[in-house]
Scaffold this motif. Sequence first.
Motif, PDB file in Angstrom:
ATOM      1  N   ARG A 151      -1.490   9.314   4.735  1.00 58.66           N
ATOM      2  CA  ARG A 151      -2.617   9.369   5.645  1.00 58.66           C
ATOM      3  C   ARG A 151      -3.458   8.024   5.314  1.00 58.66           C
ATOM      4  N   HIS A 152      -3.704   7.795   4.070  1.00 55.28           N
ATOM      5  CA  HIS A 152      -4.137   6.444   3.890  1.00 55.28           C
ATOM      6  C   HIS A 152      -3.538   5.132   4.357  1.00 55.28           C
ATOM      7  N   ARG A 153      -2.112   5.438   4.632  1.00 56.22           N
ATOM      8  CA  ARG A 153      -1.238   4.106   4.663  1.00 56.22           C
ATOM      9  C   ARG A 153      -1.326   4.366   6.282  1.00 56.22           C
TER      10      ARG A 153
ATOM     11  N   ILE B 105      -3.948   4.978   8.321  1.00 55.01           N
ATOM     12  CA  ILE B 105      -5.351   4.391   8.573  1.00 55.01           C
ATOM     13  C   ILE B 105      -5.286   2.818   8.338  1.00 55.01           C
ATOM     14  N   ALA B 106      -4.638   2.457   7.365  1.00 58.62           N
ATOM     15  CA  ALA B 106      -4.675   0.976   6.825  1.00 58.62           C
ATOM     16  C   ALA B 106      -3.682   0.271   7.872  1.00 58.62           C
TER      17      ALA B 106
ATOM     18  N   LEU C 178       0.789  -1.185   0.114  1.00 62.01           N
ATOM     19  CA  LEU C 178      -0.055  -0.060  -0.001  1.00 62.01           C
ATOM     20  C   LEU C 178       0.974   1.241   0.103  1.00 62.01           C
TER      21      LEU C 178
ATOM     22  N   HIS D 193       0.957   8.926  10.099  1.00 57.40           N
ATOM     23  CA  HIS D 193       0.061   9.642  10.153  1.00 57.40           C
ATOM     24  C   HIS D 193       0.346  11.172  10.837  1.00 57.40           C
TER      25      HIS D 193
ATOM     26  N   TRP E 191      -0.132   4.527  -2.057  1.00 60.68           N
ATOM     27  CA  TRP E 191      -1.107   5.427  -1.283  1.00 60.68           C
ATOM     28  C   TRP E 191      -0.372   6.551  -0.655  1.00 60.68           C
TER      29      TRP E 191
END
Length: 242
Positions: free
Chosen positions: A103-105, A107-108, A96, A230, A100
């Motif tokens: 921020r998306h990493r 969350i994952a 990922l 994050h 990505w």
Amino acid sequence: MRWLDGPVPPPAVPGGVPGVPEVPGVPEVPGVPKVPEVPGAADPWRLRRVVLTVAGLNVAGFAVEASVALAIGSVALFADSVDFLEDTAVNLLIALALGWGARHRAIAGKVMAGVLLVPAAAAIWQAVSKWGDPAPPDVRWLVATALGAVLVNGLCAWLLARVRHVGGSLSRAAYLSARNDVLVNLLIVAMAAVTALTGSGWPDLLLGLVIVVIGLHAAVEVWEVADEEHLAAKALAGDEVG
């Protein structure tokens, strides 16, 4: 003899920059060193292909090991299956990370850390339920499954060793995790020998609790990496970090 009636150019430096490999396919210009290849600038698709393959192997390893562990009542084997799930999470996070944003990493990564807690909690419950009278697991199935896990983790370590310097700290962590899992699998084989000699279920129970602690620590590490992602995302967005 002069070159185009001008001064003789200095000789080309062999190999360009000492100790740095040259970029293949770049023509050599007299007097100009070849452009050095940037270390670690490998094809990201190759890295993604490797980590997705490793993630698939770990999912299969988790399914087989957890199923056998529940069938024979082995706390250690079930706890070790958490390591397969942890490696799946780390390798998916690497894949990922190649496509990505931070921020998306993040969350994952936090979702994956939470997933790791589910089988760890199940292993703790199994250990508590067996604490009063820990029956020994079937040694033959225990050894066969642990040796199968050695093969799977050994293959994963071999695949990741070829790309461990490409994806930064996460890919190196994935390689080290797979390599260390081989040692844990060999500990389970040794524990099975002790179980066969003593006829007791305590070696399986105690080793299982040790592996659970290792699995919980792995979940914390995945959460910390996600938290760093994050904070990096907030910093890039200009938000206040705190």
